[in-house]
Design a protein around this motif. Structure first.
Motif, PDB file in Angstrom:
ATOM      1  N   UNK A 427       0.824  -1.215   0.000  1.00  0.00           N
ATOM      2  CA  UNK A 427       0.000   0.000   0.000  1.00  0.00           C
ATOM      3  C   UNK A 427       0.857   1.264   0.000  1.00  0.00           C
ATOM      4  N   UNK A 428       0.278   2.377  -0.495  1.00  0.00           N
ATOM      5  CA  UNK A 428       1.026   3.627  -0.654  1.00  0.00           C
ATOM      6  C   UNK A 428       1.639   4.105   0.657  1.00  0.00           C
ATOM      7  N   UNK A 429       0.877   4.013   1.798  1.00  0.00           N
ATOM      8  CA  UNK A 429       1.439   4.561   3.039  1.00  0.00           C
ATOM      9  C   UNK A 429       2.708   3.786   3.443  1.00  0.00           C
ATOM     10  N   UNK A 430       2.748   2.480   3.120  1.00  0.00           N
ATOM     11  CA  UNK A 430       3.960   1.710   3.439  1.00  0.00           C
ATOM     12  C   UNK A 430       5.120   2.122   2.525  1.00  0.00           C
ATOM     13  N   UNK A 431       4.792   2.441   1.243  1.00  0.00           N
ATOM     14  CA  UNK A 431       5.857   2.859   0.319  1.00  0.00           C
ATOM     15  C   UNK A 431       6.403   4.229   0.743  1.00  0.00           C
ATOM     16  N   UNK A 432       5.489   5.104   1.276  1.00  0.00           N
ATOM     17  CA  UNK A 432       5.936   6.445   1.733  1.00  0.00           C
ATOM     18  C   UNK A 432       6.873   6.266   2.923  1.00  0.00           C
ATOM     19  N   UNK A 435      10.198   5.037   1.824  1.00  0.00           N
ATOM     20  CA  UNK A 435      10.987   6.092   1.172  1.00  0.00           C
ATOM     21  C   UNK A 435      11.565   7.039   2.216  1.00  0.00           C
ATOM     22  N   UNK A 436      10.763   7.351   3.256  1.00  0.00           N
ATOM     23  CA  UNK A 436      11.236   8.238   4.334  1.00  0.00           C
ATOM     24  C   UNK A 436      12.435   7.603   5.031  1.00  0.00           C
ATOM     25  N   UNK A 437      12.304   6.289   5.276  1.00  0.00           N
ATOM     26  CA  UNK A 437      13.396   5.593   5.964  1.00  0.00           C
ATOM     27  C   UNK A 437      14.672   5.618   5.126  1.00  0.00           C
ATOM     28  N   UNK A 438      14.477   5.392   3.809  1.00  0.00           N
ATOM     29  CA  UNK A 438      15.624   5.374   2.892  1.00  0.00           C
ATOM     30  C   UNK A 438      16.330   6.722   2.901  1.00  0.00           C
ATOM     31  N   UNK A 439      15.511   7.802   3.007  1.00  0.00           N
ATOM     32  CA  UNK A 439      16.078   9.156   2.994  1.00  0.00           C
ATOM     33  C   UNK A 439      16.527   9.608   4.394  1.00  0.00           C
TER      34      UNK A 439
END
Ligand code: CMC
Length: 443
Positions: A427-432, A435-439
């Protein structure tokens, strides 16, 4: 030769039927393979794949043989003309006198474009590539002939003669009108008393104050160019035409798709690419040596007009067109052409170079055809359109083979899938959050 080929796979032994063609060429019929073993054949680029049975053209690439409907290309080039050869390719036999006359009349009657079609071509921006205009125009033509585009093969075949004549005759008018738009000049109307090639040259080059009457040799060179391109069995554009036709599409949709396939520089686009290459070599002050070295370094440069999937010998069309090119030069009084000098050097260097010899890379039809077109005044960006005009009879004949085959199946190759194995939707909230974690933005 055995009539079956034995295949052992997964403890199973399969006896696969062998098919033999008129000239003794053989194929192993694999059509039961998947049903019997679950496996498919893999032949990327279709180098070993026979996609159909065809009666139109025979090529022996090792021996450099090309025949339309059994007639050697050398005999046709010497004794026939484009219109007669077009009839041969489409209908399977040389025409009787009345058939030739009737065919010529049909072409003449269908040469002009409806005003709406002429406006359609005029409305493209002047610098639109002529292949884009051609493909779009061939598709648009059916707006004026809806009875030719029912997308029901049985019905379309009832109007085949008319459709074939419209395609062959109008492709030439579309090409010439496209050129007139590009150079900002008014259209010319076809002349019913002119032959096919003379008419094309008139449509291209006549001016209101000065009618262009083609020199015999120029019209002859154009005639030969078109004849040499009339068919070439299951090449990329023809296979495209057949692929589209196999879904039940009408002739015009199928040939419009063929034009798009032909556009590519590895196929019909090579004739223009040869001239661009020669210009590049010339402007670079190279005599061809540097360019040949770069064509061998494996970085993707290619010597355009060299090599062929099927010919492992001199392309017979290249031999004929080379001679015709020299004849055209002599009759036009062209003595010194720097691009020609480079082409000759390039050809000789490649023919004596181990890289090209070991890969059996010889000049193909495009190596000299671009030079010939240029000598008779056709602009480079129209070269591939000229190829399409020539190839029209072949596309029509090969479309007919698909449309008239009651047992024909839709062309539908398979693949070996190499993408991700099964995975679940994120789901999108998990992808967000990911991405936050990656950044490094996560709390
Ligand atoms: N220049 C340099 N190297 C070449 C050329 C070339 N023109 N053509 C093929 N090779 C090399 C290629 O790099 C490969 O080398 P290696 O074995 O070291 O990897 C080897 O020869 C075999 O090439 P390929 O790409 O597997 O051959 P193909 O059968 O897939 O491609 C071709 C045929 C016509 C697309 C190709 O020869 C080519 O790109 N020629 C230049 C474009 C051209 O002239 N096209 C017009 C074809 S004739 C008119 C028509 O039918 O459209």
């Amino acid at each position: 030769m055995s009539s079956v080929a034995l295949l052992k796979f997964d403890n199973k032994e399969l006896a696969l039927p062998v098919i033999t063609g008129t000239e003794g060429e053989t194929a192993i019929n694999m059509s039961c393979l998947r049903a019997d073993t679950g496996a498919i054949t893999f032949d990327e680029g279709y180098g070993n794949t026979g996609s159909c049975r065809s009666e139109v053209t025979f090529i022996d690439g090792e021996k450099g043989i090309l025949r339309y409907r059994g007639y050697p290309i050398e005999q046709l080039a010497e004794r026939s003309g484009f219109v007669e050869t077009a009839y041969l390719v489409i209908y399977g036999d040389l025409p009787k006198p009345y058939e030739r006359a009737q065919f010529g009349r049909l072409l003449s009657d269908n040469a002009a474009l409806r005003e709406g079609m002429a406006r359609f071509i005029q409305n493209f921006p002047r610098d639109t590539h002529p292949m884009a205009v051609l493909s779009a125009s061939l598709n648009a033509l059916v707006a004026y002939y809806p009875h030719l585009a029912s997308n029901n093969h049985q019905h379309d075949l009832e109007h085949f003669d008319e459709a074939a004549a419209i395609a062959i005759s109008k492709v030439r008018t579309i090409a010439a009108h496209t050129y007139r738009v590009r150079v900002g000049k008014p259209f010319n109307y076809p002349r019913p008393n002119f032959g096919y090639c003379e008419n094309f040259l008139h449509l291209m080059f006549s001016e209101p104050y000065n009618e262009y009457i083609a020199k015999g040799e120029v019209a002859q060179a154009l005639n030969l160019f078109l004849l040499l391109h009339a068919d070439h069995e299951q090449n990329c554009s023809t296979s495209t035409v057949k692929m589209v036709a196999s879904a039940g599409a009408n002739l015009f949709a199928s040939i419009a798709a063929g034009v798009c396939a032909l556009w590519g520089p590895l196929h019909g686009g090579a004739n223009a690419a040869v001239i661009e290459m020669l210009r590049h070599i010339h402007d670079d002050g190279d005599d061809g040596t540097k360019f040949i070295a770069s064509a061998k370094d494996g970085k993707g440069h290619r010597l355009m007009g060299f090599g062929h999937r099927v010919y492992r010998n001199y392309d017979p069309r290249a031999k004929i067109i080379k001679q015709s090119f020299y004849d055209a030069l002599a009759s036009l009084g062209i003595k010194d052409d720097p691009l020609l000098n480079i082409a000759m050097k390039l050809e000789q260097a490649a023919l004596h170079d181990d890289y090209f010899i070991s890969r059996k890379l010889y000049p193909n039809v495009d190596f000299y055809s671009g030079l010939l077109m240029r000598a008779i005044g056709i602009p480079v960006d129209l070269f591939t359109v000229m190829f399409a005009i020539g190839r029209m009879p072949g596309w029509i004949a090969q479309w007919h083979e698909v449309a008239a085959n009651p047992k024909g199946r839709i062309y539908r190759p398979r693949q070996i899938y190499t993408g991700h194995a099964k995975r679940d939707y994120v789901p999108m909230h998990e992808r967000i959050e990911a991405a936050r974690q990656e950044a490094g933005l996560s709390k």
